[in-house]
Design an enzyme around this catalytic site. Structure first.
Site, PDB file in Angstrom:
ATOM      1  N   GLU A   1     -13.334  -2.140  10.709  1.00 53.52           N
ATOM      2  CA  GLU A   1     -12.919  -2.205  12.101  1.00 53.52           C
ATOM      3  C   GLU A   1     -12.264  -3.540  12.423  1.00 53.52           C
ATOM      4  O   GLU A   1     -12.584  -4.563  11.834  1.00 53.52           O
ATOM      5  CB  GLU A   1     -14.129  -1.985  13.011  1.00 53.52           C
TER       6      GLU A   1
ATOM      7  N   CYS B   1      -9.618  -9.956  16.025  1.00 48.94           N
ATOM      8  CA  CYS B   1     -10.883 -10.190  15.324  1.00 48.94           C
ATOM      9  C   CYS B   1     -10.843  -9.370  14.032  1.00 48.94           C
ATOM     10  O   CYS B   1     -10.819  -8.148  14.056  1.00 48.94           O
ATOM     11  CB  CYS B   1     -12.026  -9.757  16.233  1.00 48.94           C
TER      12      CYS B   1
ATOM     13  N   CYS C   1     -21.883  -6.003   5.474  1.00 46.57           N
ATOM     14  CA  CYS C   1     -22.281  -7.395   5.232  1.00 46.57           C
ATOM     15  C   CYS C   1     -23.617  -7.379   4.510  1.00 46.57           C
ATOM     16  O   CYS C   1     -24.473  -6.556   4.801  1.00 46.57           O
ATOM     17  CB  CYS C   1     -22.401  -8.153   6.560  1.00 46.57           C
TER      18      CYS C   1
ATOM     19  N   CYS D   1     -28.547 -10.189   9.290  1.00 50.14           N
ATOM     20  CA  CYS D   1     -29.068 -10.906  10.459  1.00 50.14           C
ATOM     21  C   CYS D   1     -29.720  -9.856  11.367  1.00 50.14           C
ATOM     22  O   CYS D   1     -29.161  -8.779  11.561  1.00 50.14           O
ATOM     23  CB  CYS D   1     -27.947 -11.638  11.192  1.00 50.14           C
TER      24      CYS D   1
ATOM     25  N   CYS E   1     -27.795  -8.076  14.318  1.00 51.47           N
ATOM     26  CA  CYS E   1     -26.388  -7.690  14.101  1.00 51.47           C
ATOM     27  C   CYS E   1     -26.288  -6.284  13.539  1.00 51.47           C
ATOM     28  O   CYS E   1     -26.938  -5.950  12.548  1.00 51.47           O
ATOM     29  CB  CYS E   1     -25.727  -8.679  13.145  1.00 51.47           C
TER      30      CYS E   1
ATOM     31  N   CYS F   1     -18.854  -8.421  19.769  1.00 47.93           N
ATOM     32  CA  CYS F   1     -19.439  -9.078  18.589  1.00 47.93           C
ATOM     33  C   CYS F   1     -20.667  -8.338  18.113  1.00 47.93           C
ATOM     34  O   CYS F   1     -21.553  -8.026  18.895  1.00 47.93           O
ATOM     35  CB  CYS F   1     -19.949 -10.475  18.945  1.00 47.93           C
TER      36      CYS F   1
HETATM   37  N1  SAH Z   1     -20.579 -13.139   9.424  1.00 48.18           N
HETATM   38  C1  SAH Z   1     -19.969 -14.112  10.225  1.00 48.18           C
HETATM   39  C2  SAH Z   1     -18.818 -13.592  11.060  1.00 48.18           C
HETATM   40  C3  SAH Z   1     -19.003 -12.239  11.705  1.00 48.18           C
HETATM   41  S1  SAH Z   1     -20.175 -12.097  12.992  1.00 48.18           S
HETATM   42  C4  SAH Z   1     -21.012 -14.793  11.099  1.00 48.18           C
HETATM   43  O1  SAH Z   1     -22.135 -14.327  11.142  1.00 48.18           O
HETATM   44  O2  SAH Z   1     -20.667 -15.812  11.688  1.00 48.18           O
HETATM   45  C5  SAH Z   1     -19.347 -12.843  14.392  1.00 48.18           C
HETATM   46  C6  SAH Z   1     -20.309 -13.378  15.457  1.00 48.18           C
HETATM   47  O3  SAH Z   1     -20.946 -12.317  16.167  1.00 48.18           O
HETATM   48  C7  SAH Z   1     -21.425 -14.213  14.861  1.00 48.18           C
HETATM   49  O4  SAH Z   1     -21.636 -15.374  15.628  1.00 48.18           O
HETATM   50  C8  SAH Z   1     -22.595 -13.284  14.998  1.00 48.18           C
HETATM   51  O5  SAH Z   1     -23.802 -13.974  14.950  1.00 48.18           O
HETATM   52  C9  SAH Z   1     -22.319 -12.625  16.314  1.00 48.18           C
HETATM   53  N2  SAH Z   1     -23.097 -11.409  16.541  1.00 48.18           N
HETATM   54  C10 SAH Z   1     -23.580 -10.553  15.622  1.00 48.18           C
HETATM   55  N3  SAH Z   1     -24.239  -9.548  16.221  1.00 48.18           N
HETATM   56  C11 SAH Z   1     -24.179  -9.761  17.557  1.00 48.18           C
HETATM   57  C12 SAH Z   1     -24.645  -9.039  18.691  1.00 48.18           C
HETATM   58  N4  SAH Z   1     -25.278  -7.894  18.570  1.00 48.18           N
HETATM   59  N5  SAH Z   1     -24.393  -9.546  19.913  1.00 48.18           N
HETATM   60  C13 SAH Z   1     -23.686 -10.706  20.044  1.00 48.18           C
HETATM   61  N6  SAH Z   1     -23.201 -11.403  19.008  1.00 48.18           N
HETATM   62  C14 SAH Z   1     -23.443 -10.950  17.770  1.00 48.18           C
HETATM   63 FE1  SF4 Z   2     -23.296 -10.565   8.459  1.00 49.16          FE
HETATM   64 FE2  SF4 Z   2     -23.678  -9.873  10.997  1.00 49.16          FE
HETATM   65 FE3  SF4 Z   2     -25.060 -11.892   9.937  1.00 49.16          FE
HETATM   66 FE4  SF4 Z   2     -22.438 -12.190  10.401  1.00 49.16          FE
HETATM   67  S1  SF4 Z   2     -24.034 -11.862  11.945  1.00 49.16           S
HETATM   68  S2  SF4 Z   2     -23.571 -12.786   8.558  1.00 49.16           S
HETATM   69  S3  SF4 Z   2     -21.705 -10.098   9.987  1.00 49.16           S
HETATM   70  S4  SF4 Z   2     -25.184  -9.721   9.326  1.00 49.16           S
END
Ligand code: SAH
Ligand code: SF4
Length: 414
Positions: free
Chosen positions: A123, A136, A143, A147, A150, A382
Protein backbone atom coordinates in the site's frame (compact mmCIF):
# COMPACT_ATOMS: atom_id res chain seq x y z
CA UNK A 1 -5.78 -43.45 2.38
CA UNK A 2 -4.52 -40.03 1.57
CA UNK A 3 -6.92 -37.89 -0.37
CA UNK A 4 -5.04 -35.84 -2.92
CA UNK A 5 -5.35 -32.14 -2.37
CA UNK A 6 -7.01 -30.09 -5.01
CA UNK A 7 -3.71 -28.67 -6.16
CA UNK A 8 -2.14 -32.13 -6.44
CA UNK A 9 -5.17 -33.33 -8.40
CA UNK A 10 -4.76 -30.49 -10.81
CA UNK A 11 -1.17 -31.51 -11.32
CA UNK A 12 -1.71 -35.27 -11.70
CA UNK A 13 1.23 -36.94 -13.48
CA UNK A 14 -0.67 -37.28 -16.74
CA UNK A 15 -1.28 -33.54 -16.85
CA UNK A 16 1.37 -31.15 -18.06
CA UNK A 17 2.83 -29.14 -15.19
CA UNK A 18 2.21 -25.41 -15.45
CA UNK A 19 5.14 -23.80 -17.17
CA UNK A 20 6.28 -20.38 -16.07
CA UNK A 21 5.77 -18.04 -18.99
CA UNK A 22 8.84 -15.89 -19.50
CA UNK A 23 7.81 -12.51 -18.17
CA UNK A 24 9.12 -9.46 -19.98
CA UNK A 25 10.86 -7.24 -17.42
CA UNK A 26 9.69 -3.69 -17.01
CA UNK A 27 12.25 -0.91 -17.31
CA UNK A 28 10.22 1.27 -14.95
CA UNK A 29 11.91 1.72 -11.59
CA UNK A 30 15.32 0.62 -12.83
CA UNK A 31 18.51 2.37 -11.79
CA UNK A 32 20.89 3.74 -14.43
CA UNK A 33 23.06 0.66 -14.02
CA UNK A 34 20.11 -1.68 -14.45
CA UNK A 35 19.04 0.17 -17.59
CA UNK A 36 22.58 -0.10 -18.88
CA UNK A 37 22.61 -3.85 -18.26
CA UNK A 38 19.23 -4.23 -19.96
CA UNK A 39 20.49 -2.37 -23.02
CA UNK A 40 23.74 -4.32 -23.05
CA UNK A 41 21.66 -7.51 -23.11
CA UNK A 42 20.28 -6.33 -26.46
CA UNK A 43 23.85 -6.03 -27.77
CA UNK A 44 23.79 -2.25 -27.92
CA UNK A 45 27.41 -1.22 -28.56
CA UNK A 46 29.34 -0.19 -25.48
CA UNK A 47 30.05 3.29 -26.83
CA UNK A 48 26.31 4.02 -27.19
CA UNK A 49 25.23 2.78 -23.79
CA UNK A 50 25.64 6.01 -21.86
CA UNK A 51 23.63 8.02 -24.38
CA UNK A 52 20.90 5.37 -24.60
CA UNK A 53 20.57 5.18 -20.82
CA UNK A 54 20.19 8.98 -20.80
CA UNK A 55 17.44 8.79 -23.41
CA UNK A 56 15.49 6.09 -21.59
CA UNK A 57 15.94 7.93 -18.32
CA UNK A 58 14.46 11.08 -19.81
CA UNK A 59 11.44 9.34 -21.28
CA UNK A 60 10.71 7.18 -18.28
CA UNK A 61 11.37 9.53 -15.38
CA UNK A 62 10.88 13.00 -16.82
CA UNK A 63 8.11 12.35 -19.31
CA UNK A 64 6.39 9.37 -17.73
CA UNK A 65 6.35 7.38 -20.99
CA UNK A 66 4.05 4.39 -20.95
CA UNK A 67 4.80 3.27 -24.50
CA UNK A 68 8.10 2.95 -26.38
CA UNK A 69 6.45 4.56 -29.43
CA UNK A 70 6.48 8.01 -27.83
CA UNK A 71 10.28 7.90 -27.43
CA UNK A 72 10.90 9.93 -30.55
CA UNK A 73 14.59 10.56 -29.85
CA UNK A 74 15.20 6.83 -30.15
CA UNK A 75 15.14 5.32 -33.66
CA UNK A 76 12.21 3.11 -34.67
CA UNK A 77 14.38 0.01 -34.97
CA UNK A 78 15.69 0.20 -31.43
CA UNK A 79 12.24 1.09 -30.11
CA UNK A 80 10.89 -2.11 -31.61
CA UNK A 81 13.72 -4.16 -30.13
CA UNK A 82 13.12 -2.61 -26.74
CA UNK A 83 9.40 -3.36 -26.95
CA UNK A 84 10.19 -6.97 -27.89
CA UNK A 85 12.33 -7.51 -24.84
CA UNK A 86 10.90 -5.15 -22.22
CA UNK A 87 7.80 -3.31 -21.06
CA UNK A 88 7.11 -0.02 -19.34
CA UNK A 89 4.57 -1.65 -17.05
CA UNK A 90 3.84 -0.36 -13.58
CA UNK A 91 2.52 -2.41 -10.68
CA UNK A 92 -1.18 -3.07 -11.08
CA UNK A 93 -3.45 -0.79 -9.07
CA UNK A 94 -5.86 -3.21 -7.41
CA UNK A 95 -7.86 -0.56 -5.60
CA UNK A 96 -7.79 3.18 -5.27
CA UNK A 97 -9.57 4.71 -2.33
CA UNK A 98 -10.09 8.43 -1.96
CA UNK A 99 -10.76 9.79 1.50
CA UNK A 100 -13.14 12.62 2.20
CA UNK A 101 -10.07 14.73 3.02
CA UNK A 102 -8.45 14.06 -0.37
CA UNK A 103 -5.97 11.44 0.86
CA UNK A 104 -5.59 8.61 -1.62
CA UNK A 105 -4.61 5.06 -0.89
CA UNK A 106 -3.55 2.63 -3.55
CA UNK A 107 -3.30 -1.09 -3.10
CA UNK A 108 -0.71 -2.18 -5.67
CA UNK A 109 0.10 -5.66 -6.84
CA UNK A 110 3.67 -6.34 -7.91
CA UNK A 111 4.22 -8.51 -10.97
CA UNK A 112 4.11 -12.25 -10.27
CA UNK A 113 7.48 -13.92 -9.84
CA UNK A 114 6.28 -17.39 -10.89
CA UNK A 115 3.26 -19.54 -11.70
CA UNK A 116 2.03 -19.86 -8.11
CA UNK A 117 2.77 -16.31 -7.01
CA UNK A 118 -0.16 -13.98 -7.43
CA UNK A 119 2.12 -11.02 -6.80
CA UNK A 120 2.95 -9.26 -3.55
CA UNK A 121 0.57 -6.51 -2.52
CA UNK A 122 1.60 -3.28 -0.88
CA UNK A 123 0.00 0.00 0.00
CA UNK A 124 1.00 3.52 -0.76
CA UNK A 125 -0.71 6.67 0.50
CA UNK A 126 -0.83 10.16 -1.00
CA UNK A 127 -1.48 13.10 1.32
CA UNK A 128 -2.13 16.36 -0.50
CA UNK A 129 -1.81 19.80 1.02
CA UNK A 130 -2.06 23.22 -0.57
CA UNK A 131 1.67 23.64 -1.12
CA UNK A 132 2.99 20.09 -1.05
CA UNK A 133 2.06 16.52 -1.79
CA UNK A 134 3.52 13.81 0.41
CA UNK A 135 3.76 10.24 -0.71
CA UNK A 136 4.03 7.62 2.00
CA UNK A 137 6.00 4.80 0.47
CA UNK A 138 6.39 1.18 1.60
CA UNK A 139 9.79 -0.48 1.80
CA UNK A 140 8.73 -4.05 2.58
CA UNK A 141 5.70 -6.26 2.19
CA UNK A 142 4.62 -6.48 5.82
CA UNK A 143 7.17 -6.02 8.60
CA UNK A 144 9.12 -8.41 10.80
CA UNK A 145 9.23 -6.15 13.83
CA UNK A 146 5.82 -6.61 15.47
CA UNK A 147 5.43 -3.31 17.28
CA UNK A 148 2.43 -3.99 19.47
CA UNK A 149 0.35 -0.99 18.33
CA UNK A 150 0.99 -1.36 14.58
CA UNK A 151 -1.30 -3.11 12.16
CA UNK A 152 1.43 -3.74 9.58
CA UNK A 153 3.39 -5.79 12.10
CA UNK A 154 0.55 -8.33 12.25
CA UNK A 155 0.90 -9.21 8.58
CA UNK A 156 2.40 -12.67 8.08
CA UNK A 157 3.92 -12.47 4.63
CA UNK A 158 7.08 -10.42 4.67
CA UNK A 159 9.62 -9.74 1.98
CA UNK A 160 11.84 -6.88 0.95
CA UNK A 161 10.69 -4.76 -1.96
CA UNK A 162 13.19 -4.37 -4.78
CA UNK A 163 14.45 -0.88 -5.51
CA UNK A 164 12.38 -0.87 -8.70
CA UNK A 165 9.25 -1.72 -6.70
CA UNK A 166 9.94 1.19 -4.35
CA UNK A 167 10.45 3.64 -7.24
CA UNK A 168 7.39 2.25 -9.02
CA UNK A 169 5.18 3.52 -6.18
CA UNK A 170 6.20 7.07 -7.07
CA UNK A 171 5.57 6.36 -10.74
CA UNK A 172 2.09 5.00 -10.05
CA UNK A 173 1.26 8.01 -7.89
CA UNK A 174 2.30 10.40 -10.64
CA UNK A 175 0.34 8.39 -13.22
CA UNK A 176 -2.81 8.40 -11.11
CA UNK A 177 -2.49 12.08 -10.28
CA UNK A 178 -1.81 13.08 -13.89
CA UNK A 179 1.50 14.56 -12.72
CA UNK A 180 3.42 14.35 -16.00
CA UNK A 181 3.97 17.02 -18.66
CA UNK A 182 0.78 17.56 -20.69
CA UNK A 183 -1.37 15.60 -18.24
CA UNK A 184 -3.86 16.88 -15.71
CA UNK A 185 -5.23 15.57 -12.43
CA UNK A 186 -8.45 13.58 -12.29
CA UNK A 187 -11.65 15.62 -12.07
CA UNK A 188 -12.13 16.97 -8.55
CA UNK A 189 -8.82 15.61 -7.19
CA UNK A 190 -7.18 17.50 -4.32
CA UNK A 191 -3.61 18.28 -5.40
CA UNK A 192 -1.25 21.15 -4.43
CA UNK A 193 -2.32 24.36 -6.10
CA UNK A 194 0.99 26.24 -6.06
CA UNK A 195 1.88 25.37 -9.63
CA UNK A 196 4.56 22.83 -8.68
CA UNK A 197 4.68 19.06 -8.84
CA UNK A 198 1.97 17.06 -7.10
CA UNK A 199 4.41 14.68 -5.38
CA UNK A 200 6.95 16.91 -3.66
CA UNK A 201 7.87 14.91 -0.56
CA UNK A 202 8.46 11.29 0.26
CA UNK A 203 8.14 9.68 3.65
CA UNK A 204 9.36 6.13 4.09
CA UNK A 205 6.60 5.50 6.58
CA UNK A 206 4.48 2.94 4.79
CA UNK A 207 4.77 -0.76 5.35
CA UNK A 208 8.08 -2.13 6.54
CA UNK A 209 11.29 -1.11 8.25
CA UNK A 210 13.36 0.76 5.64
CA UNK A 211 16.67 0.15 7.42
CA UNK A 212 16.10 -3.61 7.13
CA UNK A 213 16.08 -3.15 3.35
CA UNK A 214 18.86 -0.59 3.17
CA UNK A 215 20.45 -1.33 -0.22
CA UNK A 216 17.15 -1.30 -2.10
CA UNK A 217 15.91 1.81 -0.31
CA UNK A 218 19.18 3.58 -1.07
CA UNK A 219 19.15 2.61 -4.75
CA UNK A 220 15.50 3.66 -5.03
CA UNK A 221 16.15 7.05 -3.43
CA UNK A 222 19.05 7.61 -5.85
CA UNK A 223 16.57 7.17 -8.71
CA UNK A 224 13.91 9.34 -7.11
CA UNK A 225 16.36 12.17 -6.34
CA UNK A 226 18.02 12.29 -9.74
CA UNK A 227 17.69 15.81 -11.11
CA UNK A 228 17.33 14.66 -14.67
CA UNK A 229 14.32 12.61 -13.70
CA UNK A 230 11.88 12.58 -10.79
CA UNK A 231 14.02 15.24 -9.09
CA UNK A 232 12.82 15.06 -5.48
CA UNK A 233 15.35 16.74 -3.18
CA UNK A 234 17.05 14.62 -0.52
CA UNK A 235 15.83 16.92 2.21
CA UNK A 236 12.30 16.27 1.08
CA UNK A 237 12.73 12.60 1.86
CA UNK A 238 12.19 11.40 5.42
CA UNK A 239 13.14 7.91 6.44
CA UNK A 240 11.35 6.65 9.51
CA UNK A 241 12.94 3.88 11.54
CA UNK A 242 11.91 2.01 14.62
CA UNK A 243 15.57 2.24 15.66
CA UNK A 244 17.93 -0.01 13.73
CA UNK A 245 20.90 1.67 15.37
CA UNK A 246 23.81 0.22 13.33
CA UNK A 247 22.24 1.45 10.08
CA UNK A 248 21.31 4.99 11.13
CA UNK A 249 24.64 6.67 10.31
CA UNK A 250 24.64 5.04 6.87
CA UNK A 251 21.22 6.53 6.14
CA UNK A 252 22.73 9.98 6.69
CA UNK A 253 25.96 9.32 4.83
CA UNK A 254 24.66 7.35 1.88
CA UNK A 255 21.06 8.49 1.39
CA UNK A 256 21.37 11.99 2.84
CA UNK A 257 17.73 12.02 3.83
CA UNK A 258 15.95 13.44 6.85
CA UNK A 259 15.54 11.07 9.76
CA UNK A 260 12.50 10.23 11.83
CA UNK A 261 12.70 7.99 14.87
CA UNK A 262 9.72 6.05 16.14
CA UNK A 263 10.39 6.64 19.83
CA UNK A 264 6.95 6.23 21.44
CA UNK A 265 8.25 5.69 24.98
CA UNK A 266 10.73 7.31 27.35
CA UNK A 267 11.58 4.23 29.40
CA UNK A 268 13.19 1.03 28.19
CA UNK A 269 10.73 -1.24 30.01
CA UNK A 270 7.79 0.33 28.16
CA UNK A 271 9.58 0.70 24.83
CA UNK A 272 10.54 -2.99 25.01
CA UNK A 273 6.81 -3.74 24.85
CA UNK A 274 5.76 -1.15 22.28
CA UNK A 275 8.76 -1.47 19.96
CA UNK A 276 10.35 -4.87 20.72
CA UNK A 277 13.47 -3.95 18.73
CA UNK A 278 14.30 -1.81 21.76
CA UNK A 279 15.49 -4.96 23.54
CA UNK A 280 18.30 -5.09 21.01
CA UNK A 281 18.95 -1.37 20.68
CA UNK A 282 17.82 0.44 23.85
CA UNK A 283 16.92 4.11 24.09
CA UNK A 284 20.37 5.38 25.15
CA UNK A 285 22.08 3.77 22.12
CA UNK A 286 19.36 5.02 19.82
CA UNK A 287 19.71 8.59 21.03
CA UNK A 288 23.49 8.42 20.73
CA UNK A 289 23.08 7.49 17.07
CA UNK A 290 20.80 10.51 16.68
CA UNK A 291 23.29 12.87 18.29
CA UNK A 292 25.89 11.83 15.76
CA UNK A 293 23.58 11.54 12.74
CA UNK A 294 25.55 12.89 9.76
CA UNK A 295 24.47 16.40 8.90
CA UNK A 296 22.18 16.85 11.89
CA UNK A 297 21.79 20.53 12.78
CA UNK A 298 19.12 22.99 13.79
CA UNK A 299 18.25 23.36 10.14
CA UNK A 300 18.17 19.61 9.72
CA UNK A 301 16.49 18.37 12.83
CA UNK A 302 15.50 14.83 13.64
CA UNK A 303 11.82 14.10 14.00
CA UNK A 304 10.80 12.00 16.97
CA UNK A 305 7.50 10.27 16.46
CA UNK A 306 5.46 9.59 19.55
CA UNK A 307 2.18 7.75 19.24
CA UNK A 308 -0.35 8.79 21.88
CA UNK A 309 -1.67 5.70 23.65
CA UNK A 310 -4.29 6.21 26.32
CA UNK A 311 -2.99 5.45 29.80
CA UNK A 312 0.19 3.90 28.40
CA UNK A 313 2.68 6.63 27.48
CA UNK A 314 0.67 9.84 27.68
CA UNK A 315 1.17 11.19 31.22
CA UNK A 316 2.56 14.62 32.05
CA UNK A 317 5.56 12.89 33.63
CA UNK A 318 6.16 11.14 30.30
CA UNK A 319 6.08 14.49 28.51
CA UNK A 320 8.62 15.97 30.91
CA UNK A 321 10.85 12.90 30.63
CA UNK A 322 10.67 13.15 26.85
CA UNK A 323 11.92 16.71 26.91
CA UNK A 324 14.79 15.77 29.25
CA UNK A 325 15.72 12.81 27.12
CA UNK A 326 16.04 14.80 23.90
CA UNK A 327 18.11 17.59 25.45
CA UNK A 328 20.96 18.52 23.15
CA UNK A 329 19.56 16.83 20.05
CA UNK A 330 18.22 19.14 17.32
CA UNK A 331 14.75 17.66 17.39
CA UNK A 332 11.14 18.03 16.35
CA UNK A 333 8.56 16.04 18.20
CA UNK A 334 5.65 14.71 16.26
CA UNK A 335 2.74 13.54 18.37
CA UNK A 336 0.67 10.99 16.50
CA UNK A 337 -2.85 10.25 17.69
CA UNK A 338 -3.05 6.46 17.75
CA UNK A 339 -4.94 5.15 14.76
CA UNK A 340 -7.00 2.21 15.91
CA UNK A 341 -7.48 -0.98 13.97
CA UNK A 342 -9.87 -3.82 14.73
CA UNK A 343 -8.46 -6.20 17.31
CA UNK A 344 -6.00 -3.78 18.89
CA UNK A 345 -5.82 -3.52 22.67
CA UNK A 346 -4.80 0.15 22.57
CA UNK A 347 -6.88 3.30 22.52
CA UNK A 348 -5.98 6.78 21.43
CA UNK A 349 -5.36 9.28 24.23
CA UNK A 350 -8.07 11.84 24.92
CA UNK A 351 -7.74 15.12 23.14
CA UNK A 352 -7.22 17.06 26.40
CA UNK A 353 -4.39 14.69 27.34
CA UNK A 354 -2.75 15.16 23.95
CA UNK A 355 -3.05 18.93 24.33
CA UNK A 356 -1.52 18.89 27.81
CA UNK A 357 1.33 16.68 26.59
CA UNK A 358 1.88 18.91 23.59
CA UNK A 359 1.92 22.04 25.78
CA UNK A 360 4.68 20.66 28.02
CA UNK A 361 6.78 19.80 24.97
CA UNK A 362 6.07 23.21 23.46
CA UNK A 363 6.96 25.06 26.68
CA UNK A 364 10.32 23.28 26.62
CA UNK A 365 11.04 24.93 23.28
CA UNK A 366 10.09 22.22 20.85
CA UNK A 367 7.57 22.57 18.09
CA UNK A 368 5.11 19.84 18.98
CA UNK A 369 2.69 19.46 16.14
CA UNK A 370 0.03 16.86 16.53
CA UNK A 371 -0.14 14.95 13.30
CA UNK A 372 -3.60 15.41 11.90
CA UNK A 373 -4.90 11.97 11.10
CA UNK A 374 -5.48 11.79 7.38
CA UNK A 375 -7.48 9.29 5.46
CA UNK A 376 -8.82 7.52 8.53
CA UNK A 377 -12.02 6.65 6.70
CA UNK A 378 -10.03 4.57 4.22
CA UNK A 379 -7.60 3.07 6.79
CA UNK A 380 -4.75 5.02 5.24
CA UNK A 381 -3.38 6.56 8.41
CA UNK A 382 -0.06 5.60 10.02
CA UNK A 383 0.10 2.02 11.13
CA UNK A 384 -3.22 1.06 9.60
CA UNK A 385 -1.68 -0.34 6.45
CA UNK A 386 -2.10 -4.03 5.90
CA UNK A 387 -2.46 -5.38 2.44
CA UNK A 388 -5.04 -8.09 2.47
CA UNK A 389 -7.59 -6.76 0.13
CA UNK A 390 -10.66 -8.61 1.30
CA UNK A 391 -10.03 -8.21 5.00
CA UNK A 392 -9.17 -4.61 4.40
CA UNK A 393 -12.49 -3.90 2.77
CA UNK A 394 -14.35 -5.62 5.57
CA UNK A 395 -12.38 -3.77 8.21
CA UNK A 396 -12.76 -0.42 6.54
CA UNK A 397 -16.49 -0.98 6.54
CA UNK A 398 -16.48 -2.03 10.17
CA UNK A 399 -14.51 1.02 11.19
CA UNK A 400 -16.70 3.34 9.24
CA UNK A 401 -19.79 1.79 10.75
CA UNK A 402 -18.43 2.08 14.25
CA UNK A 403 -17.61 5.73 13.62
CA UNK A 404 -13.86 5.36 14.10
CA UNK A 405 -13.25 6.94 10.74
CA UNK A 406 -14.34 10.35 11.96
CA UNK A 407 -11.45 12.31 10.55
CA UNK A 408 -11.12 15.82 11.81
CA UNK A 409 -11.42 14.59 15.39
CA UNK A 410 -8.05 16.21 15.99
CA UNK A 411 -7.58 19.55 14.42
CA UNK A 412 -4.01 20.69 15.11
CA UNK A 413 -1.89 21.56 12.14
CA UNK A 414 1.56 20.21 11.33
N1 SAH B 1 8.86 0.89 10.30
C1 SAH B 1 9.13 2.26 10.32
C2 SAH B 1 8.34 3.06 9.31
C3 SAH B 1 6.89 2.68 9.12
S1 SAH B 1 5.78 3.01 10.43
C4 SAH B 1 8.92 2.81 11.73
O1 SAH B 1 8.40 2.09 12.56
O2 SAH B 1 9.33 3.94 11.95
C5 SAH B 1 5.51 4.77 10.32
C6 SAH B 1 5.08 5.41 11.65
O3 SAH B 1 3.74 5.04 11.99
C7 SAH B 1 5.95 4.97 12.81
O4 SAH B 1 6.27 6.07 13.63
C8 SAH B 1 5.02 4.04 13.54
O5 SAH B 1 5.41 3.87 14.86
C9 SAH B 1 3.70 4.72 13.37
N2 SAH B 1 2.55 3.87 13.66
C10 SAH B 1 2.46 2.53 13.54
N3 SAH B 1 1.24 2.11 13.89
C11 SAH B 1 0.52 3.19 14.25
C12 SAH B 1 -0.82 3.39 14.68
N4 SAH B 1 -1.67 2.39 14.78
N5 SAH B 1 -1.22 4.65 14.95
C13 SAH B 1 -0.36 5.69 14.79
N6 SAH B 1 0.90 5.56 14.36
C14 SAH B 1 1.35 4.33 14.10
FE1 SF4 C 1 7.25 -2.41 11.51
FE2 SF4 C 1 5.01 -1.17 12.22
FE3 SF4 C 1 7.02 -1.39 13.95
FE4 SF4 C 1 7.27 0.24 11.84
S1 SF4 C 1 5.81 0.46 13.53
S2 SF4 C 1 8.79 -1.22 12.62
S3 SF4 C 1 6.10 -0.90 10.29
S4 SF4 C 1 5.81 -3.09 13.09
Amino acid sequence: MQVPSQEAALRAPSQPRPVAMPVKPSLVGMTRQELRDSLAALDIPERELRMRVGQLWHWIYLRGARDFDVMTTIGKGLRARLADAYTLARPEVVTEQVSRDGTRKWLMRMPSTGPFDKGAEIECVYIPEVDRGTLCVSSQVGCTLNCSFCHTGTQKLVRNLTSAEIVAQVMVARDRLGDWPDESPPEGAFVPSDGGRFVTNIVLMGMGEPLYNFDNVKAAMDVVCDNEGLGIGRRRITLSTSGVVPMIARAGEEIGCMLAISLHAVRDDLRDVLVPLNKKYPIAELLEACRTYPGVSNAKRITFEYVMLKGVNDSEADARALVRLLKGIPAKINLIPFNPWPGTEYECSDWETIERFSQIVFDAGYASPVRTPRGRDILAACGQLKSETEKLRARARMMLESGIGAEGMFSAAE
